[in-house]
Design a protein around this motif. Structure first.
Motif, short mmCIF file in Angstrom:
data_model
loop_
_atom_site.label_atom_id
_atom_site.label_comp_id
_atom_site.label_asym_id
_atom_site.label_seq_id
_atom_site.Cartn_x
_atom_site.Cartn_y
_atom_site.Cartn_z
N LEU A 1 -0.87 8.17 4.91
CA LEU A 1 -0.51 7.06 3.55
C LEU A 1 0.32 6.13 3.67
O LEU A 1 0.52 5.24 2.68
CB LEU A 1 -0.64 7.65 2.27
CG LEU A 1 -2.14 8.29 1.83
CD1 LEU A 1 -1.79 9.32 0.47
CD2 LEU A 1 -3.36 7.56 1.79
N VAL A 2 1.30 6.05 4.55
CA VAL A 2 2.33 5.18 4.74
C VAL A 2 1.88 3.80 4.97
O VAL A 2 0.87 3.63 5.92
CB VAL A 2 3.18 5.57 5.93
CG1 VAL A 2 4.28 4.29 6.33
CG2 VAL A 2 4.03 6.78 5.72
N ARG A 3 2.23 3.04 4.30
CA ARG A 3 2.15 1.35 4.35
C ARG A 3 3.09 0.58 4.87
O ARG A 3 4.35 1.27 4.65
CB ARG A 3 1.16 0.89 3.37
CG ARG A 3 -0.13 1.46 3.02
CD ARG A 3 -1.13 1.18 4.16
NE ARG A 3 -2.65 1.61 4.01
CZ ARG A 3 -2.81 2.89 4.27
NH1 ARG A 3 -1.77 3.62 5.09
NH2 ARG A 3 -3.76 3.47 4.09
N SER A 4 2.97 -0.44 5.06
CA SER A 4 4.23 -1.32 5.53
C SER A 4 5.38 -1.46 4.54
O SER A 4 6.55 -1.43 4.97
CB SER A 4 3.71 -2.73 5.86
OG SER A 4 4.82 -3.82 6.14
N SER A 5 5.11 -1.57 3.27
CA SER A 5 5.93 -1.50 2.19
C SER A 5 5.74 -0.15 1.38
O SER A 5 6.64 -0.18 0.32
CB SER A 5 5.73 -2.70 1.25
OG SER A 5 4.54 -2.59 0.75
N TYR A 6 5.24 0.82 1.93
CA TYR A 6 5.06 2.01 1.01
C TYR A 6 6.65 2.89 0.87
O TYR A 6 7.41 3.00 1.85
CB TYR A 6 4.46 3.18 1.89
CG TYR A 6 4.39 4.48 1.48
CD1 TYR A 6 3.94 4.72 0.36
CD2 TYR A 6 4.77 5.57 2.22
CE1 TYR A 6 3.78 6.08 -0.41
CE2 TYR A 6 4.73 6.71 1.90
CZ TYR A 6 4.32 7.29 0.49
OH TYR A 6 4.14 8.39 -0.01
#
Length: 418
Positions: A392-397
């Motif tokens: 669930l990691v995103r660029s701005s997570y």
């Protein structure tokens, strides 16, 4: 589907079979032979027929919609064939009318498409119910701002916006509107060749929102604006500078930018705006670029943007993100990591691609948490200053938390060394 009407005469009249190919009710025209009395078919007054839809409407009008309406609709839909046998007799003529009307067979309920994989148990996001989340959302609505968290349907919005005593709340504000001039096959943001004009008051609105939220780390991103002469680079720069001037020394700013079509002078405008982190996502491995991204984007073009930032602002951290589960191989990923390090990229994030809707490209694979951990170890061994890797990691997570923790760690190491 055919309808047959057979007239059987008892008075010596000729037998005339009549055949209709249409499934709709037809009026039967019978030719009268001069000098002969009208046939029983002419004399018969046919009652008014109602369509199945009209019959259903009459039934539903007398039933409670909640208790029996659905059941009636289901029965109606399943009743795919009606057979009526009507026998009419008179002293002169016996006529048998057989009508068979068949509706189209009921469509089978479609199951899961073969190219849609079932979601695994480890894809679970935190619900967006906290007070801090509600506060941020209300401010966004009041000021007419857009966030990529909402527009791109990010699963982590509850966790990032929630913040809390132990976590740093992170909001990713999407500037320059909510409509992109490009159409990537993975992205849920709406697109148009001619989006609305830029809002000249947006820099002040963003600064006011961040001040009201009390954030100490904010991520600014934007849609692509190929319709603008400078593709929005000047507007992006103004938003960053307004934020920094309003909360001087109290906030860290990350700018997640478009590629500006590879025009490096436009990259310079944003890179020298006073930001702390310059992020630009390469999105996927080189082999899958054309399948995943808009045709105006490109692997080499994105690498040139990231490399240019370090040439222009050596103090800024550079960051990029790669989605997994699109059909890439281990060799593809390793080649991408090496290319990023060769262009002095500092921060790398890996996350699972999740299909926003059926109209977007499907997930090819759900990468396990264990595999994400392996990629984190391998990336860190290559010299990235920070790597975030998880389903669930995103660029701005949780960008604020990640950046601040590592910033504190680096400062502690420097003090101990002194």
């Amino acid at each position: 589907m055919h309808r047959f009407i057979k007239s059987v005469a008892r008075d010596g009249h000729s037998v005339v079979p009549i055949r209709f190919l249409s499934t709709a009710p037809q009026k039967v025209a019978v030719t009268v032979t001069p000098g002969l009395p009208p046939s029983p078919l002419q004399q018969l007054e046919q009652p008014k027929k109602f369509s199945r839809l009209e019959e259903l409407r009459k039934k539903l009008a007398s039933l409670d919609e909640e208790e029996s309406g659905v059941e009636t609709l289901q029965k109606f839909a399943m009743n795919d064939q009606v057979n009526e046998n009507i026998e009419i007799q008179s002293s002169e003529t016996s006529m048998i009318v057989t009508k068979t009307s068949s509706a189209a067979p009921a469509k089978k309920k479609k199951g899961r498409r073969k190219n849609i994989l079932p979601k695994p148990s480890w894809i679970r996001a935190q619900p967006a119910t906290s007070d801090n989340y509600k506060k941020l959302r209300a401010t966004v609505r009041d000021l007419g701002l857009a966030t990529v968290c909402e527009e791109a349907k990010c699963p982590n919005i509850g966790e990032c916006w929630g913040g809390g005593e132990d976590n740093t709340a992170t909001a990713t504000i999407m500037i320059m509107g909510d409509t992109c001039t490009r159409g990537c096959s993975f992205c849920a943001v709406k697109t148009s060749r001619a989006p609305p004009p830029l809002d000249p008051n947006e820099p002040e609105k963003v600064a006011s929102a961040v001040e009201a939220w009390g954030l100490d780390y904010v991520v600014l991103t934007s849609v692509d604006r190929d319709d603008q002469d400078d593709q929005g680079a000047g507007h992006f720069r103004e938003v960053v500078q307004r934020l920094k001037s309003k909360k001087q020394g109290e906030i860290l700013v990350e700018a997640l930018t478009p590629d500006f079509r590879g025009e490096l002078d436009l990259v310079d405008l944003v890179a020298t705006s006073g930001l702390d982190v310059y992020a630009h996502n390469i999105e996927t491995v080189e082999r899958l670029q054309r399948r995943v991204r808009d045709h105006r984007a490109g692997y080499a073009q994105s690498l040139s943007v990231l490399a240019r930032v370090k040439e222009t602002n050596s103090h800024a951290l550079t960051k990029t993100s790669v989605m997994l589960g699109l059909g890439e191989t281990d060799e593809d990923i390793r080649a991408t990591m090496n290319d990023l390090r060769n262009n002095d990229v500092d921060v790398l994030t890996f996350g699972q691609y999740l299909q926003p809707s059926k109209s977007h490209m499907p997930v090819k694979e759900y990468v396990t948490p264990e595999k994400f951990a392996e990629w984190q170890e391998e990336a860190e061994s290559l010299g990235f200053k920070y790597v975030a890797s998880g389903p669930l990691v995103r660029s701005s997570y949780k960008a604020g938390e990640f950046f601040l923790k590592n910033l504190i760690r680096d400062k502690s190491l420097s003090q101990n060394a002194a």
